[in-house]
Design a protein around this motif. Structure first.
Motif, PDB file in Angstrom:
ATOM      1  N   LEU A 185      38.328  34.066  33.922  1.00 18.97           N
ATOM      2  CA  LEU A 185      38.552  35.277  33.141  1.00 18.97           C
ATOM      3  C   LEU A 185      40.040  35.619  33.067  1.00 18.97           C
ATOM      4  CD1 LEU A 185      36.815  37.363  31.641  1.00 18.97           C
ATOM      5  CD2 LEU A 185      36.764  38.725  33.741  1.00 18.97           C
ATOM      6  N   LYS A 186      40.729  35.525  34.198  1.00 19.97           N
ATOM      7  CA  LYS A 186      42.165  35.818  34.207  1.00 19.97           C
ATOM      8  C   LYS A 186      42.932  34.850  33.317  1.00 19.97           C
ATOM      9  CE  LYS A 186      42.485  37.927  38.809  1.00 19.97           C
ATOM     10  NZ  LYS A 186      43.068  37.795  40.174  1.00 19.97           N
ATOM     11  N   GLU A 187      42.550  33.580  33.336  1.00 18.73           N
ATOM     12  CA  GLU A 187      43.235  32.589  32.501  1.00 18.73           C
ATOM     13  C   GLU A 187      42.988  32.852  31.019  1.00 18.73           C
ATOM     14  OE1 GLU A 187      43.369  28.566  35.245  1.00 18.73           O
ATOM     15  OE2 GLU A 187      41.445  29.178  34.372  1.00 18.73           O
ATOM     16  N   ILE A 188      41.777  33.253  30.685  1.00 13.78           N
ATOM     17  CA  ILE A 188      41.446  33.550  29.291  1.00 13.78           C
ATOM     18  C   ILE A 188      42.344  34.669  28.766  1.00 13.78           C
ATOM     19  CG2 ILE A 188      39.671  34.553  27.795  1.00 13.78           C
ATOM     20  CD1 ILE A 188      37.607  32.951  29.492  1.00 13.78           C
ATOM     21  N   TYR A 189      42.516  35.715  29.562  1.00 10.81           N
ATOM     22  CA  TYR A 189      43.358  36.832  29.138  1.00 10.81           C
ATOM     23  C   TYR A 189      44.841  36.468  29.163  1.00 10.81           C
ATOM     24  CZ  TYR A 189      39.779  40.404  28.649  1.00 10.81           C
ATOM     25  OH  TYR A 189      38.706  41.144  28.197  1.00 10.81           O
ATOM     26  N   LYS A 243      31.202  43.863  40.930  1.00 15.28           N
ATOM     27  CA  LYS A 243      32.382  44.691  41.188  1.00 15.28           C
ATOM     28  C   LYS A 243      33.648  43.866  40.995  1.00 15.28           C
ATOM     29  CE  LYS A 243      34.637  47.732  44.532  1.00 15.28           C
ATOM     30  NZ  LYS A 243      35.962  47.118  44.300  1.00 15.28           N
ATOM     31  N   LYS A 244      33.617  42.621  41.449  1.00 14.38           N
ATOM     32  CA  LYS A 244      34.787  41.754  41.292  1.00 14.38           C
ATOM     33  C   LYS A 244      35.056  41.495  39.813  1.00 14.38           C
ATOM     34  CE  LYS A 244      36.907  37.480  42.912  1.00 14.38           C
ATOM     35  NZ  LYS A 244      36.766  36.280  43.787  1.00 14.38           N
ATOM     36  N   ASP A 247      36.634  44.573  38.452  1.00 18.98           N
ATOM     37  CA  ASP A 247      37.980  44.722  38.995  1.00 18.98           C
ATOM     38  C   ASP A 247      38.961  43.803  38.269  1.00 18.98           C
ATOM     39  OD1 ASP A 247      37.210  46.652  40.783  1.00 18.98           O
ATOM     40  OD2 ASP A 247      37.071  45.283  42.508  1.00 18.98           O
ATOM     41  N   ILE A 248      38.504  42.604  37.900  1.00 18.23           N
ATOM     42  CA  ILE A 248      39.366  41.688  37.141  1.00 18.23           C
ATOM     43  C   ILE A 248      39.668  42.265  35.765  1.00 18.23           C
ATOM     44  CG2 ILE A 248      39.479  39.418  36.016  1.00 18.23           C
ATOM     45  CD1 ILE A 248      37.909  38.305  38.419  1.00 18.23           C
ATOM     46  N   LEU A 249      38.655  42.844  35.123  1.00 16.97           N
ATOM     47  CA  LEU A 249      38.880  43.463  33.818  1.00 16.97           C
ATOM     48  C   LEU A 249      39.874  44.621  33.931  1.00 16.97           C
ATOM     49  CD1 LEU A 249      35.351  43.580  32.142  1.00 16.97           C
ATOM     50  CD2 LEU A 249      37.268  42.089  31.577  1.00 16.97           C
ATOM     51  N   LYS A 250      39.725  45.436  34.967  1.00 12.62           N
ATOM     52  CA  LYS A 250      40.660  46.548  35.159  1.00 12.62           C
ATOM     53  C   LYS A 250      42.081  46.018  35.366  1.00 12.62           C
ATOM     54  CE  LYS A 250      37.199  49.597  37.231  1.00 12.62           C
ATOM     55  NZ  LYS A 250      36.726  50.254  38.472  1.00 12.62           N
ATOM     56  N   ASN A 282      28.164  31.111  36.657  1.00 10.23           N
ATOM     57  CA  ASN A 282      29.474  30.809  36.094  1.00 10.23           C
ATOM     58  C   ASN A 282      30.556  31.490  36.945  1.00 10.23           C
ATOM     59  OD1 ASN A 282      28.952  29.448  33.228  1.00 10.23           O
ATOM     60  ND2 ASN A 282      27.447  31.077  33.483  1.00 10.23           N
ATOM     61  N   LEU A 283      30.514  31.231  38.249  1.00  8.70           N
ATOM     62  CA  LEU A 283      31.407  31.914  39.174  1.00  8.70           C
ATOM     63  C   LEU A 283      32.879  31.539  38.981  1.00  8.70           C
ATOM     64  CD1 LEU A 283      29.283  31.862  42.461  1.00  8.70           C
ATOM     65  CD2 LEU A 283      29.714  33.790  40.931  1.00  8.70           C
ATOM     66  N   TYR A 284      33.144  30.459  38.253  1.00  6.65           N
ATOM     67  CA  TYR A 284      34.536  30.091  37.955  1.00  6.65           C
ATOM     68  C   TYR A 284      35.249  31.226  37.218  1.00  6.65           C
ATOM     69  CZ  TYR A 284      32.783  29.348  33.227  1.00  6.65           C
ATOM     70  OH  TYR A 284      32.213  29.529  32.006  1.00  6.65           O
ATOM     71  N   LEU A 285      34.475  32.088  36.524  1.00  4.68           N
ATOM     72  CA  LEU A 285      35.077  33.208  35.808  1.00  4.68           C
ATOM     73  C   LEU A 285      35.836  34.137  36.745  1.00  4.68           C
ATOM     74  CD1 LEU A 285      32.139  34.139  33.401  1.00  4.68           C
ATOM     75  CD2 LEU A 285      34.409  33.324  32.690  1.00  4.68           C
TER      76      LEU A 285
END
Length: 287
Positions: A185-189, A243-244, A247-250, A282-285
């Motif tokens: 998710l962090k890499e996508i953003y 929650k994680k 938290d990544i989205l935030k 898909n925990l790699y996210l």
């Protein structure tokens, strides 16, 4: 109304007595009893785009959004499971590439029906038990009717503009051919892929966009039913994972540059929900 965002409450659509009588007659012609519940499903494909916008032109090749497409066959398993629970499954839409015909009287491809009309489209979507499918414009009828929405095969992580609380999403996988693995998710953003609607963008980024599996779609359907029945509960471990995710989205949205015209001005992170089975598989996210 929410203090900071205007949420949809109740159903914004009403019908006259004549319209209801007309729609009930169509239900009868489709062999759907008035006392039964139905689920509306939808998949994006190229048929509508090709007919309306002539995909072959150079300009529209650059506007090709077919990476958001997926085959209707991927929804067969969940449709069969819903039919076993005595729900009718109605495929909506007006221009589709393929027919959904699996010999089950409770699974109806209304998109190919001689009874299809704009009025009955609105009737079906506004009175469905829930909607499961693409984030196409047709789903907005279910949205403004405050129905539970299950978005599948999403590609726009930035699309938080729908003012509806009852929404669960699952996303296509962004597989990097360069890294030989799916992106987190962090890499996508970080790479700006959360706002990638066009095929040409994926090609330029050397990404393969991989559809949700039929199992992921079916599990999302089951989760929605459980939520509607007020039986849904997370385990302690699942609560930690979700929650994680939030938290990544935030964290990524602490950078205002990640906001777009597809993001609400105020993002309500607590009402952003990702499918439970999908996240756990898909925990790699979360890396």
């Amino acid at each position: 109304l929410d203090k900071d965002r205007h949420y949809i409450e109740g159903n914004y659509i009403s019908f006259t007595e004549n319209e209801i009588n007309f729609c009930n007659k169509i239900l009868s012609k489709l062999n759907i009893p008035k006392d039964k519940k139905w689920v509306c499903i939808h998949n994006r494909d190229n048929a509508y785009f090709n007919k309306k916008f002539k995909l072959g032109t150079i300009i529209n090749k650059n506007k090709d959004q077919s990476l958001r497409n997926f085959p209707i066959d991927d929804m067969i398993n969940c449709s069969l499971e819903l039919s076993k629970l005595d729900y009718y499954v109605i495929r909506v839409g007006s221009i589709q590439e393929t027919l959904l015909d699996i010999g089950n009287d409770k699974i109806i491809d209304y998109s190919q029906s001689i009874y299809r009309s704009d009025l009955f489209d609105i009737f079906l979507l506004s009175k469905c038990h829930f909607y499961l499918g693409s984030d196409s414009g047709i789903a907005n009828v279910a949205v403004i009717s405050n129905k539970y929405i299950g978005w599948i095969n999403q590609t726009l992580y930035s699309n938080f503009s729908y003012p509806v609380r009852n929404r669960i999403s699952i996303y296509k996988q962004f597989y990097s051919n360069e890294l030989k693995r799916p992106l987190s998710l962090k890499e996508i953003y970080k790479k700006g892929h959360h706002v990638m609607p066009y095929v040409i963008d994926a090609k330029n980024a050397n990404l393969e966009i991989i559809d949700n599996t039929p199992e992921e779609i079916n599990e999302l359907s089951k989760e929605i039913l459980s939520r509607l029945n007020n039986t849904w509960r997370y385990t302690k471990e699942e609560e930690i994972l979700h929650k994680k995710y939030k938290d990544i989205l935030k964290e990524v949205y602490s950078d205002k540059e990640n906001y777009t015209d597809r993001s609400a001005e105020i993002i309500d992170f607590e009402n952003i929900v990702i499918g439970n089975f999908y996240l756990k598989n898909n925990l790699y996210l979360l890396d």
